[in-house]
Design a protein around this motif. Structure first.
Motif, mmCIF file in Angstrom:
data_model
loop_
_atom_site.group_PDB
_atom_site.id
_atom_site.type_symbol
_atom_site.label_atom_id
_atom_site.label_comp_id
_atom_site.label_asym_id
_atom_site.label_seq_id
_atom_site.Cartn_x
_atom_site.Cartn_y
_atom_site.Cartn_z
ATOM 1 N N CYS A 159 -11.997 -8.346 3.205
ATOM 2 C CA CYS A 159 -11.064 -8.454 1.760
ATOM 3 C C CYS A 159 -9.994 -7.579 1.857
ATOM 4 O O CYS A 159 -8.749 -7.812 2.019
ATOM 5 C CB CYS A 159 -11.652 -8.899 0.477
ATOM 6 N N VAL A 160 -10.325 -6.385 1.735
ATOM 7 C CA VAL A 160 -9.560 -5.503 1.891
ATOM 8 C C VAL A 160 -8.693 -5.125 3.087
ATOM 9 O O VAL A 160 -7.482 -5.106 2.969
ATOM 10 C CB VAL A 160 -10.372 -3.932 1.858
ATOM 11 N N ASP A 190 4.098 2.022 2.415
ATOM 12 C CA ASP A 190 2.748 2.419 2.332
ATOM 13 C C ASP A 190 1.888 1.554 1.298
ATOM 14 O O ASP A 190 2.144 1.050 0.427
ATOM 15 C CB ASP A 190 2.639 3.900 1.971
ATOM 16 N N THR A 191 0.603 1.244 1.825
ATOM 17 C CA THR A 191 -0.331 0.559 1.037
ATOM 18 C C THR A 191 -1.740 1.033 1.069
ATOM 19 O O THR A 191 -2.059 1.436 2.317
ATOM 20 C CB THR A 191 -0.287 -0.918 1.268
ATOM 21 N N GLN A 192 -2.501 1.253 -0.122
ATOM 22 C CA GLN A 192 -3.761 1.839 0.100
ATOM 23 C C GLN A 192 -4.541 0.619 -0.733
ATOM 24 O O GLN A 192 -4.319 0.350 -1.888
ATOM 25 C CB GLN A 192 -4.082 3.111 -0.742
ATOM 26 N N VAL A 193 -5.751 0.122 -0.206
ATOM 27 C CA VAL A 193 -6.381 -1.005 -0.572
ATOM 28 C C VAL A 193 -7.815 -0.565 -0.708
ATOM 29 O O VAL A 193 -8.267 -0.192 0.322
ATOM 30 C CB VAL A 193 -6.063 -2.138 0.089
ATOM 31 N N LYS A 194 -8.519 -1.169 -1.921
ATOM 32 C CA LYS A 194 -9.910 -1.240 -1.895
ATOM 33 C C LYS A 194 -10.403 -2.134 -2.684
ATOM 34 O O LYS A 194 -9.548 -3.031 -3.033
ATOM 35 C CB LYS A 194 -10.332 0.270 -2.647
ATOM 36 N N LYS A 234 -2.587 -0.404 -4.155
ATOM 37 C CA LYS A 234 -1.616 0.705 -4.277
ATOM 38 C C LYS A 234 -0.672 0.579 -3.589
ATOM 39 O O LYS A 234 -0.913 0.477 -2.261
ATOM 40 C CB LYS A 234 -2.111 2.068 -4.470
ATOM 41 N N VAL A 235 0.651 0.228 -3.963
ATOM 42 C CA VAL A 235 1.757 -0.061 -2.996
ATOM 43 C C VAL A 235 2.753 0.747 -3.283
ATOM 44 O O VAL A 235 3.147 0.915 -4.520
ATOM 45 C CB VAL A 235 2.077 -1.646 -3.008
ATOM 46 N N LYS A 236 3.386 1.513 -2.305
ATOM 47 C CA LYS A 236 4.600 2.099 -2.217
ATOM 48 C C LYS A 236 5.657 1.128 -1.703
ATOM 49 O O LYS A 236 5.608 0.757 -0.452
ATOM 50 C CB LYS A 236 4.835 3.338 -1.655
ATOM 51 N N TYR A 237 6.806 0.712 -2.378
ATOM 52 C CA TYR A 237 7.867 0.000 -1.736
ATOM 53 C C TYR A 237 9.312 0.346 -2.271
ATOM 54 O O TYR A 237 9.693 1.082 -3.075
ATOM 55 C CB TYR A 237 7.496 -1.540 -2.539
ATOM 56 N N ASP A 238 10.274 -0.231 -1.493
ATOM 57 C CA ASP A 238 11.359 -0.136 -1.717
ATOM 58 C C ASP A 238 12.090 -1.061 -2.758
ATOM 59 O O ASP A 238 12.017 -2.346 -2.185
ATOM 60 C CB ASP A 238 12.312 -0.025 -0.283
#
Length: 68
Positions: free
Chosen positions: A16-17, A32-36, A41-45
């Motif tokens: 799923c992750v 950037d994206t960090q998924v658990k 958690k998403v960094k976006y423009d």
């Protein structure tokens, strides 16, 4: 760049992750994206994408983002 944490319902495993991570990372404007399990958690423009679009990407990947 902006950061957003999106709770996600229905994620139970590393598969799923990986699915959510892959979908978000391919989305235009995502830096950037960090998924658990249960959260992304998403960094976006903000000039390219927005929180609603990111939630839609998660939905298209087969999972349910929690209400904002």
């Amino acid at each position: 760049m902006r950061s957003l944490t999106i709770p996600i319902i229905g994620m139970t495993c590393d598969g799923c992750v990986n699915s959510v991570r892959r979908a978000l990372s391919m989305s235009p404007g995502v830096a950037d994206t960090q998924v658990k399990v249960g959260e992304a958690k998403v960094k976006y423009d903000p000039a390219v994408t927005n929180p609603d679009t990111l939630r839609h990407v998660i939905t298209q990947a087969g999972y349910t983002p929690a209400a904002a």
